[in-house]
Design a protein around this motif. Structure first.
Motif, mmCIF file in Angstrom:
data_model
loop_
_atom_site.group_PDB
_atom_site.id
_atom_site.type_symbol
_atom_site.label_atom_id
_atom_site.label_comp_id
_atom_site.label_asym_id
_atom_site.label_seq_id
_atom_site.Cartn_x
_atom_site.Cartn_y
_atom_site.Cartn_z
ATOM 1 N N ALA A 1 -23.763 -42.925 47.505
ATOM 2 C CA ALA A 1 -22.547 -42.911 46.567
ATOM 3 C C ALA A 1 -22.540 -41.577 45.658
ATOM 4 O O ALA A 1 -22.379 -42.028 44.423
ATOM 5 C CB ALA A 1 -22.472 -44.282 45.608
ATOM 6 N N CYS A 2 -22.652 -40.516 46.124
ATOM 7 C CA CYS A 2 -22.741 -39.468 45.441
ATOM 8 C C CYS A 2 -21.343 -38.969 45.164
ATOM 9 O O CYS A 2 -21.139 -38.106 44.177
ATOM 10 C CB CYS A 2 -23.728 -38.189 46.201
ATOM 11 N N GLY A 3 -20.392 -39.297 46.014
ATOM 12 C CA GLY A 3 -19.007 -38.896 45.690
ATOM 13 C C GLY A 3 -18.618 -37.426 46.303
ATOM 14 O O GLY A 3 -17.584 -37.047 45.929
ATOM 15 N N THR A 4 -19.714 -36.974 47.165
ATOM 16 C CA THR A 4 -19.299 -35.533 47.691
ATOM 17 C C THR A 4 -18.167 -35.660 48.473
ATOM 18 O O THR A 4 -17.303 -34.837 48.687
ATOM 19 C CB THR A 4 -20.608 -34.814 48.432
ATOM 20 N N CYS A 5 -18.033 -36.776 49.492
ATOM 21 C CA CYS A 5 -16.852 -36.862 50.608
ATOM 22 C C CYS A 5 -15.478 -36.944 49.567
ATOM 23 O O CYS A 5 -14.463 -36.685 49.990
ATOM 24 C CB CYS A 5 -17.332 -37.972 51.332
ATOM 25 N N GLN A 6 -15.647 -37.981 48.404
ATOM 26 C CA GLN A 6 -14.561 -38.152 47.722
ATOM 27 C C GLN A 6 -13.988 -36.752 47.178
ATOM 28 O O GLN A 6 -12.900 -36.674 47.012
ATOM 29 C CB GLN A 6 -14.838 -39.074 46.604
ATOM 30 N N ARG A 7 -14.952 -35.773 46.807
ATOM 31 C CA ARG A 7 -14.333 -34.500 46.082
ATOM 32 C C ARG A 7 -14.080 -33.820 47.282
ATOM 33 O O ARG A 7 -12.849 -32.557 46.863
ATOM 34 C CB ARG A 7 -15.489 -33.980 45.200
ATOM 35 N N VAL A 8 -14.402 -33.772 48.348
ATOM 36 C CA VAL A 8 -14.175 -32.688 49.351
ATOM 37 C C VAL A 8 -12.978 -32.971 50.151
ATOM 38 O O VAL A 8 -12.379 -32.241 50.958
ATOM 39 C CB VAL A 8 -15.335 -32.380 50.288
ATOM 40 N N CYS A 9 -12.660 -34.375 50.061
ATOM 41 C CA CYS A 9 -11.257 -34.958 50.855
ATOM 42 C C CYS A 9 -9.928 -34.224 50.479
ATOM 43 O O CYS A 9 -9.711 -34.408 49.255
ATOM 44 C CB CYS A 9 -11.226 -36.287 50.547
ATOM 45 N N PRO A 10 -9.367 -33.397 51.204
ATOM 46 C CA PRO A 10 -8.147 -32.760 50.778
ATOM 47 C C PRO A 10 -6.788 -33.655 50.703
ATOM 48 O O PRO A 10 -5.986 -33.260 49.923
ATOM 49 C CB PRO A 10 -7.752 -31.780 52.185
ATOM 50 N N SER A 11 -6.865 -34.825 51.347
ATOM 51 C CA SER A 11 -5.931 -35.939 51.270
ATOM 52 C C SER A 11 -6.193 -36.723 50.068
ATOM 53 O O SER A 11 -5.154 -37.485 49.505
ATOM 54 C CB SER A 11 -5.854 -36.690 52.568
ATOM 55 N N GLY A 12 -7.482 -36.786 49.379
ATOM 56 C CA GLY A 12 -7.746 -37.791 48.416
ATOM 57 C C GLY A 12 -7.719 -39.178 48.648
ATOM 58 O O GLY A 12 -7.187 -39.949 47.740
ATOM 59 N N VAL A 13 -8.083 -39.567 49.813
ATOM 60 C CA VAL A 13 -7.983 -40.930 50.278
ATOM 61 C C VAL A 13 -9.174 -41.861 50.243
ATOM 62 O O VAL A 13 -9.369 -42.724 50.576
ATOM 63 C CB VAL A 13 -7.356 -40.970 51.633
ATOM 64 N N CYS B 1 -9.737 -34.769 59.333
ATOM 65 C CA CYS B 1 -10.277 -33.357 59.312
ATOM 66 C C CYS B 1 -11.805 -33.214 59.537
ATOM 67 O O CYS B 1 -12.313 -32.002 60.053
ATOM 68 C CB CYS B 1 -9.920 -32.555 57.936
ATOM 69 N N GLY B 2 -12.452 -34.334 59.203
ATOM 70 C CA GLY B 2 -14.056 -34.365 59.392
ATOM 71 C C GLY B 2 -14.774 -33.481 58.245
ATOM 72 O O GLY B 2 -15.894 -33.437 58.313
ATOM 73 N N LEU B 3 -13.971 -33.182 56.997
ATOM 74 C CA LEU B 3 -14.889 -32.613 55.958
ATOM 75 C C LEU B 3 -15.808 -33.550 55.213
ATOM 76 O O LEU B 3 -16.957 -33.308 54.741
ATOM 77 C CB LEU B 3 -14.082 -31.932 55.001
ATOM 78 N N CYS B 4 -15.374 -34.798 55.211
ATOM 79 C CA CYS B 4 -16.426 -35.890 54.633
ATOM 80 C C CYS B 4 -17.478 -36.039 55.377
ATOM 81 O O CYS B 4 -18.569 -36.105 55.079
ATOM 82 C CB CYS B 4 -15.664 -37.185 54.509
ATOM 83 N N VAL B 5 -17.518 -36.066 56.897
ATOM 84 C CA VAL B 5 -18.539 -36.089 57.789
ATOM 85 C C VAL B 5 -19.591 -35.141 57.481
ATOM 86 O O VAL B 5 -20.600 -35.288 57.496
ATOM 87 C CB VAL B 5 -18.080 -36.348 59.197
#
Length: 146
Positions: free
Chosen positions: A64-76, A105-109
């Motif tokens: 739950a670091c939130g990196t995926c949340q911050r990098v998501c371009p759609s904000g979903v 897009c795969g940025l979260c992965v």
């Protein structure tokens, strides 16, 4: 002279188009009768995002670091976690993602520091309501294991 040139060029493009159509006319049909036959997916198929279960721990490795949340371009993506021990790290309790707006897009992965996200091979994720696309991945992972 331009009039006759347009006729010749137009006629030639018609012949070229008919050659393409003629080649496609005699090829075998590749239609799959979907409910009765399943598609063979490529190993590179990228479906929706899911949490990876690690065999050593038997659960996901999301901190739950939130990196995926911050990098998501759609904000979903919305991630919530809790510390189970005072000196321990956080563990994700809720990982909610709205697949109706996700661009895959795969940025979260790619950005996940624990490599706990992966692309699914499932392609039948539908529902009668828009809200069926809003999924808690932690709950989904726990339901699929039981």
């Amino acid at each position: 002279m331009g009039y006759w040139k347009d006729i010749v060029v137009g006629g030639w493009s018609l012949v070229e188009g008919m050659k393409v159509t003629g080649r496609a006319l005699f090829k075998p049909v590749v239609t799959v009768q979907y409910p009765r036959q399943r598609l063979e997916l490529s190993p590179a198929y990228r479906g929706h995002i899911e949490l990876k279960v690690f065999p050593e721990t038997g659960t996901h490795g999301c901190i739950a670091c939130g990196t995926c949340q911050r990098v998501c371009p759609s904000g979903v993506i919305k991630v919530q976690g809790v510390k189970q021990h005072a000196r321990g790290g956080k563990v994700a309790t809720h990982y909610v993602i709205d697949f109706t707006r996700c661009s895959l897009c795969g940025l979260c992965v790619e950005s996940c520091p624990t490599q706990t996200l992966q692309f699914s091979t499932e392609y039948e994720m539908e529902g009668p309501s828009r809200w069926d696309g809003v999924v808690d991945l932690v709950t989904r992972m726990e339901e699929s294991r039981s």
